[in-house]
Every structure is written in structure tokens, then in C-alpha cells.
Design an enzyme around this catalytic site. Structure first.
Site, PDB file in Angstrom:
ATOM      1  N   TYR A 183      88.436  24.437 -26.002  1.00 47.90           N
ATOM      2  CA  TYR A 183      89.746  24.030 -26.860  1.00 47.90           C
ATOM      3  C   TYR A 183      90.636  25.424 -26.801  1.00 47.90           C
ATOM      4  O   TYR A 183      91.644  25.285 -26.762  1.00 47.90           O
ATOM      5  CB  TYR A 183      89.470  23.626 -28.365  1.00 47.90           C
ATOM      6  CG  TYR A 183      88.804  22.278 -28.246  1.00 47.90           C
ATOM      7  CD1 TYR A 183      87.648  22.048 -27.839  1.00 47.90           C
ATOM      8  CD2 TYR A 183      89.603  21.312 -28.757  1.00 47.90           C
ATOM      9  CE1 TYR A 183      87.182  20.730 -27.870  1.00 47.90           C
ATOM     10  CE2 TYR A 183      89.230  20.008 -28.760  1.00 47.90           C
ATOM     11  CZ  TYR A 183      88.172  19.714 -28.330  1.00 47.90           C
ATOM     12  OH  TYR A 183      87.643  18.504 -28.410  1.00 47.90           O
TER      13      TYR A 183
ATOM     14  N   ASN B 294      86.646  12.199 -34.271  1.00 47.75           N
ATOM     15  CA  ASN B 294      87.034  10.824 -33.531  1.00 47.75           C
ATOM     16  C   ASN B 294      86.801   9.631 -34.680  1.00 47.75           C
ATOM     17  O   ASN B 294      86.123   9.999 -35.684  1.00 47.75           O
ATOM     18  CB  ASN B 294      86.172  10.563 -32.417  1.00 47.75           C
ATOM     19  CG  ASN B 294      86.674  11.176 -31.131  1.00 47.75           C
ATOM     20  OD1 ASN B 294      87.911  11.734 -30.968  1.00 47.75           O
ATOM     21  ND2 ASN B 294      85.750  11.497 -30.069  1.00 47.75           N
TER      22      ASN B 294
ATOM     23  N   HIS C  27      93.625  12.815 -24.744  1.00 49.33           N
ATOM     24  CA  HIS C  27      94.202  12.923 -26.329  1.00 49.33           C
ATOM     25  C   HIS C  27      95.605  13.122 -26.129  1.00 49.33           C
ATOM     26  O   HIS C  27      96.070  13.480 -27.060  1.00 49.33           O
ATOM     27  CB  HIS C  27      93.457  13.689 -27.156  1.00 49.33           C
ATOM     28  CG  HIS C  27      92.180  13.251 -27.855  1.00 49.33           C
ATOM     29  ND1 HIS C  27      91.837  12.518 -28.587  1.00 49.33           N
ATOM     30  CD2 HIS C  27      91.063  13.689 -26.813  1.00 49.33           C
ATOM     31  CE1 HIS C  27      90.463  12.230 -28.734  1.00 49.33           C
ATOM     32  NE2 HIS C  27      89.907  12.938 -27.643  1.00 49.33           N
TER      33      HIS C  27
ATOM     34  N   HIS D 269      91.096  23.546 -32.420  1.00 52.37           N
ATOM     35  CA  HIS D 269      90.020  23.987 -31.608  1.00 52.37           C
ATOM     36  C   HIS D 269      88.949  24.175 -32.750  1.00 52.37           C
ATOM     37  O   HIS D 269      88.866  24.607 -33.993  1.00 52.37           O
ATOM     38  CB  HIS D 269      90.358  25.666 -31.582  1.00 52.37           C
ATOM     39  CG  HIS D 269      89.254  26.576 -31.114  1.00 52.37           C
ATOM     40  ND1 HIS D 269      88.211  26.136 -30.212  1.00 52.37           N
ATOM     41  CD2 HIS D 269      89.050  27.672 -31.022  1.00 52.37           C
ATOM     42  CE1 HIS D 269      87.422  26.914 -29.922  1.00 52.37           C
ATOM     43  NE2 HIS D 269      87.831  28.194 -30.338  1.00 52.37           N
TER      44      HIS D 269
HETATM   45 FE1  HDD Z   1      87.834  16.914 -27.141  1.00 54.32          FE
HETATM   46  C1  HDD Z   1      91.076  17.368 -27.431  1.00 54.32           C
HETATM   47  C2  HDD Z   1      87.932  15.365 -30.062  1.00 54.32           C
HETATM   48  C3  HDD Z   1      84.546  16.500 -26.836  1.00 54.32           C
HETATM   49  C4  HDD Z   1      87.743  19.133 -24.684  1.00 54.32           C
HETATM   50  N1  HDD Z   1      89.268  16.205 -28.520  1.00 54.32           N
HETATM   51  C5  HDD Z   1      90.669  16.409 -28.279  1.00 54.32           C
HETATM   52  C6  HDD Z   1      91.122  15.961 -29.453  1.00 54.32           C
HETATM   53  C7  HDD Z   1      90.208  15.261 -30.258  1.00 54.32           C
HETATM   54  C8  HDD Z   1      88.988  15.509 -29.652  1.00 54.32           C
HETATM   55  C9  HDD Z   1      90.520  14.447 -31.339  1.00 54.32           C
HETATM   56  C10 HDD Z   1      92.575  15.891 -29.683  1.00 54.32           C
HETATM   57  C11 HDD Z   1      93.116  17.155 -30.705  1.00 54.32           C
HETATM   58  C12 HDD Z   1      94.654  16.969 -30.862  1.00 54.32           C
HETATM   59  O1  HDD Z   1      94.961  16.033 -31.520  1.00 54.32           O
HETATM   60  O2  HDD Z   1      95.300  17.681 -30.546  1.00 54.32           O
HETATM   61  N2  HDD Z   1      86.342  15.834 -28.211  1.00 54.32           N
HETATM   62  C13 HDD Z   1      86.708  15.236 -29.460  1.00 54.32           C
HETATM   63  C14 HDD Z   1      85.362  14.894 -29.920  1.00 54.32           C
HETATM   64  C15 HDD Z   1      84.291  15.157 -29.038  1.00 54.32           C
HETATM   65  C16 HDD Z   1      85.164  15.850 -28.209  1.00 54.32           C
HETATM   66  C17 HDD Z   1      85.115  14.210 -31.280  1.00 54.32           C
HETATM   67  C18 HDD Z   1      82.884  15.216 -29.113  1.00 54.32           C
HETATM   68  C19 HDD Z   1      82.179  14.943 -29.985  1.00 54.32           C
HETATM   69  N3  HDD Z   1      86.294  17.709 -25.912  1.00 54.32           N
HETATM   70  C20 HDD Z   1      85.222  17.190 -26.190  1.00 54.32           C
HETATM   71  C21 HDD Z   1      84.271  17.879 -25.150  1.00 54.32           C
HETATM   72  C22 HDD Z   1      85.246  18.876 -24.305  1.00 54.32           C
HETATM   73  C23 HDD Z   1      86.365  18.613 -24.931  1.00 54.32           C
HETATM   74  C24 HDD Z   1      82.885  17.845 -24.798  1.00 54.32           C
HETATM   75  C25 HDD Z   1      85.150  20.005 -23.215  1.00 54.32           C
HETATM   76  C26 HDD Z   1      83.957  20.417 -22.725  1.00 54.32           C
HETATM   77  N4  HDD Z   1      89.315  17.863 -26.046  1.00 54.32           N
HETATM   78  C27 HDD Z   1      89.055  18.834 -25.086  1.00 54.32           C
HETATM   79  C28 HDD Z   1      90.280  19.523 -24.622  1.00 54.32           C
HETATM   80  C29 HDD Z   1      91.315  18.832 -25.349  1.00 54.32           C
HETATM   81  C30 HDD Z   1      90.466  17.869 -26.536  1.00 54.32           C
HETATM   82  C31 HDD Z   1      90.414  19.538 -23.159  1.00 54.32           C
HETATM   83  C32 HDD Z   1      92.468  18.377 -24.835  1.00 54.32           C
HETATM   84  C33 HDD Z   1      93.627  19.066 -25.645  1.00 54.32           C
HETATM   85  C34 HDD Z   1      93.210  19.876 -26.303  1.00 54.32           C
HETATM   86  O3  HDD Z   1      91.834  20.131 -26.412  1.00 54.32           O
HETATM   87  O4  HDD Z   1      93.867  20.705 -27.295  1.00 54.32           O
HETATM   88  O5  HDD Z   1      90.040  20.864 -24.770  1.00 54.32           O
END
Ligand code: HDD
Length: 721
Positions: A372, A158, A85, A349
Site C-alpha cells: 500500500y 472488503n 479498486h 494503507h
Molecule cells: Fe488491496 C487497494 C482491500 C489484498 C494491494 N485493497 C485496496 C482497496 C481496498 C483493498 C478496499 C482500495 C482502497 C481505496 O479505496 O483506495 N486488498 C483489500 C483486502 C485485501 C487486499 C480486503 C485482502 C484481505 N491488496 C491485497 C493484497 C495486495 C493488495 C494481498 C498486494 C500484495 N490493494 C493493493 C494495492 C492497492 C489496493 C495495489 C491499489 C490502490 C491502493 O492500494 O491504494 O496496494
């Protein structure tokens, strides 16, 4: 005005306004103190164009602290982009509930319809880097930060209601497979490559989300025209500590609309910032994006009533079984002041929860609760990211956490521990009724790496989605699969994907196979196994009243909100000598409906009507392109039509608008400009009844697109078969 806000550019009412450039530059002496350039230590700087040197042609001196500070800061300007993202756009706004939800939750922002809770939303793509194009085929992030008076609540969702995997432990695998391939870092922001489909062809649980990702949902027309989903099952808990299971939804008031694939690809080159610009300009123009907040609510005792497991994030709750109750509205009405400070530094988060909202044991959600917080520590450089203004709670923050990189708060007193007497017991504990108390869900079990049996139905809802789409939507999905898999070099992966698609729908698999150079599906040959090694067979889940449905009309975009032309962009092509009356009638009606007509002509400046009235040109025909607009129209006028007929761009404009199913309106002589095959639904030709023509054209824009035209000559990327 706060100190250091200005970049020193003269503005109206300030010293220097109304002067020539040269004069302004020399007005620094007369500026107020807070307009002057300083170092980060507040020392005023009279010269920033030459470094300090030993003589005019001599070496730069180490003692030039201004030079060193400026360059050091520049060298450290970048922070790590989000691992997923990374590409996003944000907006401020507010949320209001329609009526109290006290029966379901104690969350204070969901009690009072008069309370406006500030929000910040960040929309994003998943795979691309920060500088990647907006219109790629991808899931879109829809993350909302509610600054409630009980603390921050983040809904990190999402635009697609299901996820690729069922357990968070597989997240690095799916992301590594989708990201550019590690040896040559190709392709950027695209899943159309071997490693992605290699992973998917071994991952039956992803087939439901794959249907969504291949559908039009993955190429939205605008962030303002897509749904949002919390994806997981959450809990709402009321003051009596009664819990209900809940799914969260955002429903855009403009309806759910998409681009077509050829258009999305062109936009990636012509305007890679298409969605970002659309959001920014809409808010600037007062077209505030609005989304209704919806909830699906399930009683605790109904947890096991359905064929799917409510803890499985690869499943929806069909709206026909559990209706979405619209309980509030979010309005986005303010653009960020500074992209980095707000959109880049915002830290979401899923564990930012407020009393009255709780999580469930969904194994994907549980893993996110770790990820997060962890990722912000690296990205934002330490544990104090909650103090960055965009992340700061509006509710007071008091605790015994101390120090760390970039601590902004100055903590007072001697005590940083609990309990204490020296600090008079502060900060003291909240009464349980006021504070966050986790829902006391009973938990029991043996330690085991396995998932519940009910998680194993991987194909029923993929099939439900596919079969709920209209014919053009199914066609788009098939074309998307042909494109994605057509780019896969490995025949083994392509063949396995056909076997996988076959478990969703035989005709779908056959039609994809036809174009990707592999055998059509027979149900034999390739064995598809799940994570536990179990061989999978086609299994139809019977539609049972109240428990399962065969089709879900809510899944088709054909059934979305239509009719409004609010905020639609309409190209008006003009040459010298157009019929002024027709132009004015079109423009007036479009603006009345909230659309934005843009005058496009050969050159910037003005273009004149047949009676000599000048009209300002918004874009030259070299800069404008049909893909940047929702519709195109051309008034009549012999001289102007003659002028337009000599421009290649006009022909291209009309052919592309036609091919992409967009409304086209031409009046009188302008119909001569239509290429021979440009006719059919949505192509409106006006004659003597000007008012009637305008209304028909407006009605056509309200329909968004005319997919029934696809497959006609020139229908690149779309095929009838
Ligand atoms: Fe995630 C970012 C949505 C599963 C780990 N995720 C991130 C963002 C969105 C989502 C919208 C961007 C937030 C922003 O604008 O800063 N992610 C989802 C959805 C998921 C999902 C709807 C499943 C239902 N994500 C998911 C899993 C993991 C992550 C299973 C890890 C185990 N996601 C992350 C992250 C991020 C992230 C690596 C990257 C940047 C951040 O968090 O702040 O932690």
C-alpha cells in the site's frame, strides 16, 4: 471565502445574481477580488476565449503564458488509476464507540462514547477501471480512514470476509487473471472469462471466496446495504500490553440487501453510476448510511482451538462460535466537495495503525503492509502524499523527513536529524506509554517458502457458506456459476471447475455442469492439487461443539434486518386523471416511512388528478425504468389507467419489477394493467380498504424482494433447476 474557490458563476447574494445571462457576463468589473479568473501565479486574466495570435488570422504566439499554463495543466490532469479498486465513491462521517473498550485496547478513539472521530470511507469495485459500471459482479472494497487524535488508522477491508489467496505473493497473479485479457483488453470489470477461471481452477484455496463472489453479496443493492470486514486477524492491545486476536466487522443498520443478476446487468447500462449516485443522493437527502462496528475477540490461549488457522485470510470465524460484539457506530453524513481531491487522492494503507491496534503474521496481511505504501508513491507522485488534505492526520506531524516532490510543509530550523542539540533535541521521543510500540510477539523459525498445515483445508468453509444459504440464494449462486463458466471458452477449464465445485458440494457441481456442456462430476478423472502439489480429496470437517458448525445462519441474507422502508425508491406511475386521494395516501405513508416516491408519467411537467389537482412529474417514462426502483405502485382512476395501458413502458415496467421480485401495488382499475402472469407474493391489489392496502404495500417493501416468484414465466437469468 478562500481565494480561487469560485468558478465565477453568479450565486444568490453575489454580484450578478438576479440578472440576465448577458448582463451577468459583463459584471466582472464589479466582482470581489476572489471571484476573478487568474493564472496559477495569481495574475488576473481578462480574456480566456482566444489564444494570443499575430493578427486575427495569424499563428498563435509562444509568449501566450496563459494559454501554455492552461493547456499544460490540462495535459497533466490525470494520475495513474489504482491498479485495483480503481472505481470508487467516498463519503465523510464520524465514528463513536458505544462504551469504552479500555479492557481490550488503548486506542484513544475506542475509549470515550462522547468522542466523535472523523472518518472518510471509500467504497469500490476491485477489477474495473475508473469509468466502469458500479453494478458488476465483484467484491466491493470498504476502506475507512479514522482521523484519530493519535494519528490515522486505516481499516482497508472488503464486503466479503475472506480473500482469494492465502499469501500476498500471489496477488499479482490473481489480479492479472481477473483483469481484461492482455491481448485484446476484454472484458472490462468482469470475471466471466477464461483467464480468471483458468487461474481459479488451479487454486483450491480460492474456493471459499468464490462461493461468496458467486453469491448475491457480489451484487449489492447499495453500498449502504452491505457488510464490511477487516478480513485478517488483527490484535487489540490494552494499556497493560495484553493482546487479544480480533476480527473487525461493519454491520449496516439497513440490513444486507442485493440486486438480482438480470437487474445488475441492466443497471450497468441504464445507470453505470448506480451505487455512486445512490450514496451521493442518500447523503444529500439526509438518509445517512450507518454501520455498527463489530468485533470478534479471541483470547491468545485459544489461538489453536479451531479447525482453521486464524492467520488464514480464506477463513471466517463463524459468528455462532465467536459472536460479533457491536461496539460502536459510523455515520456517513457529508459528501466530498471534490471527487479528485478527496475520493481519488485518498491513500489507504493497512500499515496506518494507532497504538492499541496491531497486526498478526497472516502472510496476506504481511504482504499488504508493503504494497500500500509502495503503490501511493507512484500513484500520488512521491513520498509527501500524507500532506494532501484528505490524507492529513489531525494529530500533529513532526519528524525529520524532508523534501521530495510536492512538499507542502515549510520545515523550520537547521536540524533534520536525531539526536541533536542544535534543535534542542526536537522532535523528541514519546514516552513508550504514549507512542506506538509493536506487540512483542515471540518469533522463531527457519526460513522457508511454505504455509502451515492448517491452511490446507480449502473446502470446509466453502461448503459451510453454500449450505448456510437459503434455497433462492443457492439458486442464484448456481446461476451465477453457470453464467461465469458459460462464458469460458476452454472446455478443460470448465471441466476442472466442476471437479473443484465437486469438492465443495456434489449437487452444486452437478447442477452447474448440466448447463456448461461438460461431464457431471464423478469424483474421478480430474485431479485437483494444491500449491504444494498434494492431491486433494473431499473432506468433511465434523461439526464439534464450540469448534466447528455445520451451518451458519449469519451467512444467509435471508436472516438480515428487514421491515424498514427507509430510503427505498418507489416508482408511482401516473397518467392524466388518477385518483388523487389514493395517490396522496400512498405518497404520505411512503414518505412517513422514509421512502422516496417518484412520480413517473409520459412527459415531464405536471400530471393532473381526476379532480384537476396538478402533481409535478419527477421522471418521464422514457427516462425511468423499473431497475432504478425498489418497488412500483399505480393508484386507480379509469382515465389514467386507460392512458397508461397505451404505454409499452408501463408493461415493461411491471414485467421487470415482477421478474426481479419487487413489490408491486395496484389500486382498483389499475389491476387491469397487470400482465396475466404478474400475481403472487408481493403483488398487492387494493380495493375499498385504501389504508389496509397502503400498509400491506409498505410491509412488502420492507421485505426487499420476493425471490419465491423467480422462475415464473419471464424469469430471465433465474431458473428453478
Ligand atoms: Fe488491496 C487497494 C482491500 C489484498 C494491494 N485493497 C485496496 C482497496 C481496498 C483493498 C478496499 C482500495 C482502497 C481505496 O479505496 O483506495 N486488498 C483489500 C483486502 C485485501 C487486499 C480486503 C485482502 C484481505 N491488496 C491485497 C493484497 C495486495 C493488495 C494481498 C498486494 C500484495 N490493494 C493493493 C494495492 C492497492 C489496493 C495495489 C491499489 C490502490 C491502493 O492500494 O491504494 O496496494
Amino acid at each position: 471565502m478562500p481565494r480561487n474557490r469560485s468558478n465565477g458563476t453568479p450565486r444568490d447574494g453575489l454580484p450578478g445574481a438576479g440578472m440576465g445571462k448577458e448582463e451577468q457576463l459583463h459584471q466582472y468589473q464589479a466582482r470581489p477580488e476572489d471571484e476573478l479568473l487568474t493564472t496559477n501565479q495569481g495574475v488576473r486574466i481578462p480574456h480566456t476565449d482566444d489564444s494570443l495570435k499575430a493578427g486575427e488570422r495569424g499563428p498563435t504566439l509562444m509568449e501566450d503564458f496563459h494559454f501554455r499554463e492552461k493547456i499544460t495543466h490540462f495535459d497533466h490532469e490525470r494520475i495513474p488509476e489504482r491498479v485495483v479498486h480503481a472505481r470508487g465513491s467516498g463519503a465523510h462521517g464520524y465514528f463513536q464507540v458505544y462504551e469504552s473498550l479500555a479492557d481490550l485496547t488503548s486506542a484513544s478513539f475506542l475509549q470515550d462514547p462522547n468522542k466523535k472521530t472523523p472518518v472518510f470511507v471509500r467504497f469500490s469495485t476491485v477489477l474495473g477501471s475508473r469509468g466502469s459500471a458500479d453494478t458488476v459482479r465483484d467484491v466491493r472494497g470498504f476502506a475507512t480512514k479514522f482521523y484519530t487524535d493519535e494519528g490515522v488508522f486505516d481499516l482497508v477491508g472488503n464486503n466479503i470476509p475472506v480473500f482469494f489467496i492465502q499469501d500476498a505473493i500471489k496477488f499479482p497473479d490473481i489480479i492479472h487473471a481477473g483483469k481484461p485479457e492482455p491481448h485484446h483488453e476484454i472484458p472490462q470489470a468482469a470475471t466471466a472469462h477464461d483467464t480468471f477461471w483458468d487461474f481459479i481452477c488451479l487454486m483450491p484455496e480460492s474456493m471459499h471466496v468464490i462461493m461468496w463472489a458467486l453469491s448475491d453479496r457480489a451484487i449489492p443493492r447499495s453500498y449502504r446495504m452491505m457488510e464490511g470486514f477487516g478480513v485478517h486477524t488483527f490484535r487489540l492491545v490494552n494499556a497493560e500490553r495484553t493482546s487479544h486476536f480480533v476480527k473487525f466487522h461493519w454491520k449496516p443498520l439497513l440490513g444486507v440487501h442485493s440486486l438480482v443478476w438480470d437487474e445488475a446487468q441492466q443497471l450497468a447500462g441504464k445507470d453505470p453510476d448506480y451505487h455512486r449516485r445512490d450514496l451521493w443522493e442518500a447523503i444529500q437527502q439526509g438518509d445517512y448510511p450507518e454501520y455498527e462496528f463489530g468485533i470478534q475477540v479471541l483470547n491468545e490461549e485459544d489461538e489453536h482451538k479451531f479447525p482453521f488457522d486464524i492467520l488464514d485470510a480464506t477463513k471466517i470465524w463463524p459468528e455462532e462460535l465467536i459472536p460479533v460484539r457491536r461496539v460502536g457506530k459510523m455515520t456517513l453524513n457529508r459528501n466530498p466537495e471534490n471527487f479528485f481531491a478527496e475520493t481519488e487522492q485518498v491513500a489507504f494503507h493497512i500499515g496506518h495503525l494507532v497504538p492499541g491496534i496491531d497486526v498478526t503474521d497472516d502472510p496476506l496481511l504481511q504482504g499488504r503492509l508493503f504494497s500500500y505504501l509502495d503503490t501511493q508513491l507512484l500513484r500520488l507522485g512521491g513520498p509527501n502524499f500524507a500532506e494532501i488534505p484528505i490524507n492529513k492526520s489531525v494529530a500533529p506531524v513532526r519528524n525529520n523527513q524532508r523534501d521530495g516532490f510536492h512538499r507542502a510543509q515549510i520545515d523550520h530550523g537547521r536540524t533534520a536529524y536525531f539526536p541533536n542539540t542544535l534543535g534542542l533535541g526536537c522532535p523528541a521521543l514519546a514516552a513508550p506509554a504514549d507512542g506506538y510500540v509493536h506487540f512483542p510477539e515471540p518469533v522463531e523459525g527457519v526460513k522457508i517458502r511454505r504455509r502451515s498445515e492448517k491452511f490446507k483445508d480449502y473446502f470446509s468453509q466453502a461448503r459451510l457458506f453454500y449450505r448456510s444459504l437459503s434455497e433462492p440464494e443457492q439458486r442464484h449462486l448456481i446461476d451465477a456459476a453457470r453464467f461465469e463458466l458459460g462464458r469460458v471458452e476452454s472446455p478443460v477449464v470448465r471441466q476442472r471447475m466442476i471437479a473443484m465445485l465437486d469438492l465443495v458440494d456434489r449437487e452444486l457441481a452437478t447442477r452447474v455442469a448440466e448447463r456448461i456442456g461438460v461431464e457431471p462430476p464423478t469424483g474421478e478423472g480430474v485431479e485437483i492439487r494444491d500449491a504444494a502439489g498434494e492431491a486433494l480429496q473431499r473432506r468433511e470437517v465434523k461439526a464439534e461443539k464450540g469448534r466447528a458448525v455445520e451451518v451458519s445462519p449469519a451467512l444467509s441474507q435471508m436472516n438480515t434486518v428487514k421491515g424498514s422502508i427507509q430510503s427505498r425508491r418507489v416508482a408511482v406511475l401516473l397518467g392524466q386523471g388518477f385518483e388523487g386521494e389514493q395517490f396522496v395516501a400512498l405518497k404520505t405513508r411512503l414518505e412517513e416511512g422514509g421512502a422516496h416516491p417518484d412520480v413517473i408519467s409520459l412527459a415531464l411537467g405536471v400530471v393532473k388528478a381526476s379532480d384537476g389537482t396538478p402533481v409535478p412529474v419527477d421522471k418521464s417514462s422514457q427516462v425511468a425504468a423499473s431497475v432504478l426502483y425498489d418497488a412500483v405502485c399505480i393508484p386507480g382512476g379509469a382515465e389514467h389507467v386507460q392512458a397508461l395501458s397505451e404505454l409499452d413502458e408501463v408493461d415493461v415496467f411491471l414485467c421487470e419489477a415482477f421478474r426481479h421480485g419487487k413489490p408491486i401495488g395496484v389500486v382498483a382499475e389499475a389491476q387491469e394493467l397487470l400482465p396475466p402472469n404478474v400475481k403472487g407474493p408481493g403483488v398487492i391489489v387494493g380495493g375499498s380498504d385504501l389504508a389496509g392496502f397502503v400498509e400491506q404495500f409498505v410491509a412488502a417493501i420492507g421485505q426487499h424482494r420476493f425471490p419465491e416468484r423467480e422462475g415464473a414465466r419471464g424469469g430471465v437469468g433465474n431458473s428453478r433447476r
